[in-house]
Design a protein around this motif. Structure first.
Motif, PDB file in Angstrom:
ATOM      1  N   PHE A 195       0.839  -1.192   0.000  1.00 12.64           N
ATOM      2  CA  PHE A 195       0.000   0.000   0.000  1.00 12.64           C
ATOM      3  C   PHE A 195       0.879   1.248   0.000  1.00 12.64           C
ATOM      4  CE2 PHE A 195      -4.352  -1.454   1.737  1.00 12.64           C
ATOM      5  CZ  PHE A 195      -4.985  -1.089   0.563  1.00 12.64           C
ATOM      6  N   GLY A 196       1.811   1.295   0.968  1.00 13.23           N
ATOM      7  CA  GLY A 196       2.684   2.454   1.071  1.00 13.23           C
ATOM      8  C   GLY A 196       3.528   2.651  -0.165  1.00 13.23           C
ATOM      9  N   LYS A 197       4.016   1.553  -0.735  1.00 12.57           N
ATOM     10  CA  LYS A 197       4.898   1.676  -1.899  1.00 12.57           C
ATOM     11  C   LYS A 197       4.206   2.334  -3.090  1.00 12.57           C
ATOM     12  CE  LYS A 197       7.984  -2.256  -0.980  1.00 12.57           C
ATOM     13  NZ  LYS A 197       8.421  -3.591  -1.460  1.00 12.57           N
ATOM     14  N   VAL A 198       2.965   1.943  -3.377  1.00 14.88           N
ATOM     15  CA  VAL A 198       2.324   2.522  -4.563  1.00 14.88           C
ATOM     16  C   VAL A 198       2.009   4.001  -4.363  1.00 14.88           C
ATOM     17  CG1 VAL A 198       1.406   0.431  -5.619  1.00 14.88           C
ATOM     18  CG2 VAL A 198       0.087   1.565  -3.833  1.00 14.88           C
ATOM     19  N   PHE A 199       1.653   4.396  -3.148  1.00 16.19           N
ATOM     20  CA  PHE A 199       1.402   5.813  -2.907  1.00 16.19           C
ATOM     21  C   PHE A 199       2.704   6.612  -2.908  1.00 16.19           C
ATOM     22  CE2 PHE A 199      -2.682   4.289  -1.033  1.00 16.19           C
ATOM     23  CZ  PHE A 199      -3.531   5.083  -1.785  1.00 16.19           C
ATOM     24  N   LEU A 200       3.751   6.072  -2.303  1.00 15.98           N
ATOM     25  CA  LEU A 200       5.024   6.781  -2.239  1.00 15.98           C
ATOM     26  C   LEU A 200       5.789   6.715  -3.554  1.00 15.98           C
ATOM     27  CD1 LEU A 200       6.198   5.825   1.370  1.00 15.98           C
ATOM     28  CD2 LEU A 200       5.237   7.995   0.576  1.00 15.98           C
ATOM     29  N   ALA A 201       5.381   5.837  -4.465  1.00 16.88           N
ATOM     30  CA  ALA A 201       6.013   5.779  -5.788  1.00 16.88           C
ATOM     31  C   ALA A 201       5.538   6.899  -6.703  1.00 16.88           C
ATOM     32  CB  ALA A 201       5.736   4.424  -6.448  1.00 16.88           C
ATOM     33  N   GLU A 202       4.494   7.632  -6.292  1.00 16.96           N
ATOM     34  CA  GLU A 202       4.048   8.778  -7.083  1.00 16.96           C
ATOM     35  C   GLU A 202       5.178   9.816  -7.148  1.00 16.96           C
ATOM     36  OE1 GLU A 202       0.442   9.276  -8.458  1.00 16.96           O
ATOM     37  OE2 GLU A 202       1.286   7.261  -8.494  1.00 16.96           O
ATOM     38  N   PRO A 203       5.341  10.521  -8.272  1.00 16.48           N
ATOM     39  CA  PRO A 203       6.436  11.483  -8.416  1.00 16.48           C
ATOM     40  C   PRO A 203       6.491  12.484  -7.268  1.00 16.48           C
ATOM     41  CG  PRO A 203       5.365  11.161 -10.523  1.00 16.48           C
ATOM     42  CD  PRO A 203       4.535  10.427  -9.502  1.00 16.48           C
ATOM     43  N   GLY A 204       7.631  12.535  -6.587  1.00 10.34           N
ATOM     44  CA  GLY A 204       7.841  13.479  -5.500  1.00 10.34           C
ATOM     45  C   GLY A 204       7.267  13.077  -4.163  1.00 10.34           C
ATOM     46  N   ALA A 205       6.471  12.013  -4.111  1.00 11.29           N
ATOM     47  CA  ALA A 205       5.773  11.654  -2.871  1.00 11.29           C
ATOM     48  C   ALA A 205       6.736  11.192  -1.778  1.00 11.29           C
ATOM     49  CB  ALA A 205       4.733  10.573  -3.142  1.00 11.29           C
ATOM     50  N   PHE A 206       7.736  10.382  -2.138  1.00  7.90           N
ATOM     51  CA  PHE A 206       8.660   9.867  -1.125  1.00  7.90           C
ATOM     52  C   PHE A 206       9.519  11.000  -0.555  1.00  7.90           C
ATOM     53  CE2 PHE A 206      12.609   7.257  -0.063  1.00  7.90           C
ATOM     54  CZ  PHE A 206      12.099   6.838   1.159  1.00  7.90           C
ATOM     55  N   GLU A 207       9.966  11.905  -1.425  1.00  6.69           N
ATOM     56  CA  GLU A 207      10.749  13.042  -0.954  1.00  6.69           C
ATOM     57  C   GLU A 207       9.929  13.905   0.011  1.00  6.69           C
ATOM     58  OE1 GLU A 207      12.371  11.841  -4.968  1.00  6.69           O
ATOM     59  OE2 GLU A 207      10.401  12.065  -4.022  1.00  6.69           O
TER      60      GLU A 207
END
Length: 288
Positions: free
Chosen positions: A171-183
């Motif tokens: 779940f977290g990976k797909v949301f944080l894989a959005e451009p700029g989301a992890f940063e």
């Protein structure tokens, strides 16, 4: 007596007055819509940044919009001040900012992603024999919005309304894989917690995994959130590509092999794409 008078230059209305005794009736007459050039250029710049989910260089943005680089730069930096645009420090390229995501979420808040995803979730449940979840992002968490449990007695359970840490599993990976989301997640103080011995806590390695997930269109969880449990997730998008939610299949390792997990990931991606198309159709009907 009917009298007309033009208002000061630049005003959008003119007025007509009719005196009846001591009373005056005021009627506004709208004139033709006017386009404000600076706002028009800013809107077109944002539209460019919406395309393809990638970062854009200043020169190519200016070329796409058909304006001078200096003008494009000034507009982009102004939008950055309002959080609508982000500038990638290492490359100097531009992308949509979190402010744009908030506006998009507000625009699509009336779209019920559960209705759009329900039939695809049911199909996934029946095909895999495992639990299927729908999650939506809430700041630093993922909230379970829908649960489709299989008929078999032994299955992974979850409840609607349950909140998971944003960095948890697929779940977290797909949301944080959005451009700029992890940063943005890290800048906001987010960390990579160790839920199991298999959890990845190295930010650089995790960032590389996010790139793989973005390229595939789905993310996998091999006992990274719960021991003995594997999962796969894919993003459901709105009409302009904004992430509205994620569909996940979750099952026990005894039934879900690593090979089967990859196949489930592909099935999640297809289900998410189907759901995204339904959201788009519903939006088109609502706007008509």
């Amino acid at each position: 007596m009917l009298t007309t008078a033009c208002p000061p230059r630049g005003c959008w209305v003119c007025y007509a007055k009719r005196r009846i005794g001591e009373h005056t009736l005021l009627r506004s007459i709208p004139t033709r819509n006017r386009t404000v050039p600076a706002v028009d250029r800013a809107a077109r710049l944002l539209d460019v940044l919406c395309r393809n989910g990638r970062d854009w260089g200043l020169t190519e943005i200016a070329q796409e919009v058909g304006i001078h680089k200096g003008t494009a730069r000034d507009i982009l930096l102004t939008l950055q001040q309002h959080g609508l645009v982000d500038r990638v420090g290492a490359t100097g390229r531009f992308r949509l900012g979190s402010g744009a995501a908030r506006l998009a979420q507000a625009a699509f808040s009336r779209l019920d992603v559960r209705d759009a995803a329900r039939s695809s979730m049911l199909r996934l449940r029946d095909e895999t024999g495992e639990t299927v979840l729908l999650g939506v992002r809430e700041e630093q968490h993922v909230m379970i919005a829908e649960v489709m449990a299989p008929a078999r007695e032994l299955h992974v359970s979850a409840r609607v309304g349950q909140r998971l840490p944003l960095c948890a599993g697929s779940f977290g990976k797909v949301f944080l894989a959005e451009p700029g989301a992890f940063e943005e997640y890290l800048e906001a103080g987010g960390t990579l917690r160790a839920f199991t011995p298999s959890t990845q806590t190295d930010a650089d390695v995790y960032a590389a995994e996010l790139l793989v997930a973005r390229a595939k269109g789905y993310a996998l969880d091999d006992e990274e959130y719960l021991n003995g449990v594997r999962a796969a997730s894919a993003i459901i998008r709105g009409p302009v590509g904004v992430a509205l939610g994620a569909v996940t299949v979750v099952g026990f390792t005894a039934r879900v092999s690593l090979r089967a997990l990859e196949e489930i990931g592909e099935a999640c991606r297809e289900a998410a794409e189907e759901s995204s198309r339904r959201v788009g159709r519903r939006s088109s009907v609502d706007q008509a």
